[in-house]
Scaffold this motif. Sequence first.
Motif, PDB file in Angstrom:
ATOM      1  N   THR A  18       0.823  -1.208   0.000  1.00  9.34           N
ATOM      2  CA  THR A  18       0.000   0.000   0.000  1.00  9.34           C
ATOM      3  C   THR A  18       0.859   1.261   0.000  1.00  9.34           C
ATOM      4  O   THR A  18       2.057   1.220   0.286  1.00  9.34           O
ATOM      5  CB  THR A  18      -0.957   0.011   1.217  1.00  9.34           C
ATOM      6  N   ARG A 170      -4.999  12.782   2.949  1.00 12.33           N
ATOM      7  CA  ARG A 170      -5.663  12.847   4.260  1.00 12.33           C
ATOM      8  C   ARG A 170      -6.545  11.611   4.459  1.00 12.33           C
ATOM      9  O   ARG A 170      -6.516  10.973   5.516  1.00 12.33           O
ATOM     10  CB  ARG A 170      -6.490  14.139   4.364  1.00 12.33           C
ATOM     11  N   THR A 171      -7.292  11.251   3.425  1.00 10.78           N
ATOM     12  CA  THR A 171      -8.136  10.052   3.496  1.00 10.78           C
ATOM     13  C   THR A 171      -7.284   8.809   3.707  1.00 10.78           C
ATOM     14  O   THR A 171      -7.618   7.945   4.525  1.00 10.78           O
ATOM     15  CB  THR A 171      -8.986   9.914   2.208  1.00 10.78           C
ATOM     16  N   ARG A 173      -4.310   8.584   5.118  1.00 11.37           N
ATOM     17  CA  ARG A 173      -3.742   8.569   6.474  1.00 11.37           C
ATOM     18  C   ARG A 173      -4.756   8.100   7.509  1.00 11.37           C
ATOM     19  O   ARG A 173      -4.375   7.598   8.563  1.00 11.37           O
ATOM     20  CB  ARG A 173      -3.212   9.953   6.845  1.00 11.37           C
ATOM     21  N   ARG A 174      -6.035   8.221   7.216  1.00  9.03           N
ATOM     22  CA  ARG A 174      -7.086   7.813   8.160  1.00  9.03           C
ATOM     23  C   ARG A 174      -7.421   6.328   8.065  1.00  9.03           C
ATOM     24  O   ARG A 174      -8.219   5.833   8.855  1.00  9.03           O
ATOM     25  CB  ARG A 174      -8.345   8.636   7.906  1.00  9.03           C
ATOM     26  N   THR A 175      -6.840   5.624   7.110  1.00  8.75           N
ATOM     27  CA  THR A 175      -7.109   4.196   6.946  1.00  8.75           C
ATOM     28  C   THR A 175      -6.151   3.390   7.826  1.00  8.75           C
ATOM     29  O   THR A 175      -5.070   3.883   8.175  1.00  8.75           O
ATOM     30  CB  THR A 175      -6.926   3.759   5.484  1.00  8.75           C
ATOM     31  N   PRO A 176      -6.513   2.152   8.155  1.00  8.08           N
ATOM     32  CA  PRO A 176      -5.585   1.326   8.931  1.00  8.08           C
ATOM     33  C   PRO A 176      -4.256   1.091   8.215  1.00  8.08           C
ATOM     34  O   PRO A 176      -3.204   1.011   8.845  1.00  8.08           O
ATOM     35  CB  PRO A 176      -6.340   0.001   9.096  1.00  8.08           C
ATOM     36  N   TRP A 177      -4.260   1.009   6.883  1.00  5.85           N
ATOM     37  CA  TRP A 177      -3.038   0.755   6.137  1.00  5.85           C
ATOM     38  C   TRP A 177      -2.228   2.018   5.899  1.00  5.85           C
ATOM     39  O   TRP A 177      -1.064   1.946   5.518  1.00  5.85           O
ATOM     40  CB  TRP A 177      -3.331   0.063   4.795  1.00  5.85           C
ATOM     41  N   GLY A 178      -2.786   3.202   6.104  1.00  4.12           N
ATOM     42  CA  GLY A 178      -2.104   4.437   5.731  1.00  4.12           C
ATOM     43  C   GLY A 178      -1.605   5.288   6.870  1.00  4.12           C
ATOM     44  O   GLY A 178      -1.219   6.435   6.669  1.00  4.12           O
ATOM     45  N   ARG A 179      -1.538   4.740   8.052  1.00  5.18           N
ATOM     46  CA  ARG A 179      -1.156   5.540   9.220  1.00  5.18           C
ATOM     47  C   ARG A 179       0.249   6.118   9.154  1.00  5.18           C
ATOM     48  O   ARG A 179       0.525   7.136   9.739  1.00  5.18           O
ATOM     49  CB  ARG A 179      -1.344   4.736  10.484  1.00  5.18           C
ATOM     50  N   GLY A 180       1.139   5.474   8.412  1.00  3.92           N
ATOM     51  CA  GLY A 180       2.515   5.952   8.342  1.00  3.92           C
ATOM     52  C   GLY A 180       2.791   6.892   7.184  1.00  3.92           C
ATOM     53  O   GLY A 180       3.920   7.289   6.970  1.00  3.92           O
TER      54      GLY A 180
END
Length: 184
Positions: A18, A170-171, A173-180
């Motif tokens: 991802t 921004r969207t 970063r709010r997902t479980p896979w996109g926190r980093g």
Amino acid sequence: MRNRPIPGSSGRVRAIRTLGDPVLHAPCEPVSDFGPELARLVEDLFATMYAHRGVGLAANQIGVPLRVFVHDCPDDEEVRHLGHVVNPRPPVVDGIVLRGPEGCLSLPGIEAGTERHDHAVVEGLNVDGEPVRVEGTGFFARALQHECDHLEGIVYSDRLTGWRRARTLRTARRTPWGRGIGGG
């Protein structure tokens, strides 16, 4: 009567990388070995693409930094285009530029209006090292450009600007896979 197996039927479904994974953001290496490992990779790409209901998948999306992608994608006239390209040259694009919804298996659940040309031609090789030429219009042209971008280390969100880019990141970063994922 069928004399060829369905693409991906002998493949293994692999995890999709991802946005933020370094393998997605670096240019891929050319394929030099056209043996059984390449054939297995193409099968795995098809199996993974179908399992995730995609229309295209590049090798780096499953963590393999090689210049290979597969596709099973309709054009705007609902003509199905099925195949793979190894070591594609940059696409030759022309026609009008359209902003249309674009998604990616490496950004699951996120779409953004992305500008792409309405016509694309990609030349490269098949798994046997023979020349192939793939031409697409409309949605399929978009898919060809998208997959070729992946092989250059470009994710569609890299093509976005302004509020579209900010909203997409921004969207993500709010997902479980996109926190980093960083800003930008």
